[in-house]
Design an enzyme around this catalytic site. Sequence first.
Site, PDB file in Angstrom:
ATOM      1  CG  HIS A  47      -1.920  -1.008   1.185  1.00  0.00           C
ATOM      2  ND1 HIS A  47      -2.928  -1.030   0.061  1.00  0.00           N
ATOM      3  CD2 HIS A  47      -2.432  -2.036   1.912  1.00  0.00           C
ATOM      4  CE1 HIS A  47      -3.722  -1.905   0.629  1.00  0.00           C
ATOM      5  NE2 HIS A  47      -3.199  -2.747   1.722  1.00  0.00           N
ATOM      6  CD  GLU A 152      -4.324  -9.003   4.537  1.00  0.00           C
ATOM      7  OE1 GLU A 152      -4.591  -7.704   4.714  1.00  0.00           O
ATOM      8  OE2 GLU A 152      -3.594  -9.589   3.516  1.00  0.00           O
ATOM      9  CG  ASP A 178      -7.852  -5.860   3.745  1.00  0.00           C
ATOM     10  OD1 ASP A 178      -8.403  -5.241   3.307  1.00  0.00           O
ATOM     11  OD2 ASP A 178      -6.437  -5.807   4.114  1.00  0.00           O
TER      12      ASP A 178
END
Length: 258
Positions: A47, A152, A178
């Site tokens: 990210h 996740e 997530d």
Amino acid sequence: MTGRNTLKARINSGETVTAAWLEIGSPDVAELLVHCGWDVVVIDCEHGTFGLEEGLNMIRAVEAAGGQAVVRVPDSDDATLKRALDRGARSIMVPMVQSADEARRIADACLYPARGRRGYAAPIVRASGYGAVADYARNIAHDETLLMVQIEHPDAITHVSEIAQIEGVDMVFIGPNDLAAAMGFLEDMDRPEVHDALATIEKQVRDGGLKLGTVLGAGRDYKALKLGGYSLIVGPCDIAMLAEAARTARRACDETIG
């Protein structure tokens, strides 16, 4: 770089280690985090604002400042894992691992034959000191690698017990944001259903003898996570800290000026 993975040693000794995220692609920020006391920095190539190669170069900045680097790779592709390992990532976090088969494939990609299938270039890679460490491929590459797989998604929960038995996997790192979103509770990690799922994963990991890692949140602070048996807790990120400091400074300015 080529010696003992002190982060892995700290975790295996029973220490609860805390870390910060590096999201800005700047070696200066990486150094700043270490000098401000965050001696473990997670370089986020999933990210963050940087690509894999730029992220791997951040390892130098973290280590030169006296810190220990974890690299979250952007995907679980064999080539990605091989490149990260060759470039000197000793602690690797792999996102969105959905099954035991996937976890086994990831672990195999991180181990040299006959334990796995990692491609061999040991004498010329940064991880071996460009050949200076003679036993890198035989020992150090396996003994000093810390491999974390991220859980996740609820579909992965039934596979955690099997994942915990896979050679080469050292830690299950739970991503509650997530996980909650995949369960239908985006940005609502405090739901009882999410906490039940977290508890199920935690028990399976502990029963399997693996270490636990996660991010700060889901209604749990550092103390609660430490008491819950977590070995690695990743807290603030550089972008959030900068943004909060900027907002605070702006408010102070506005209040003073009137």
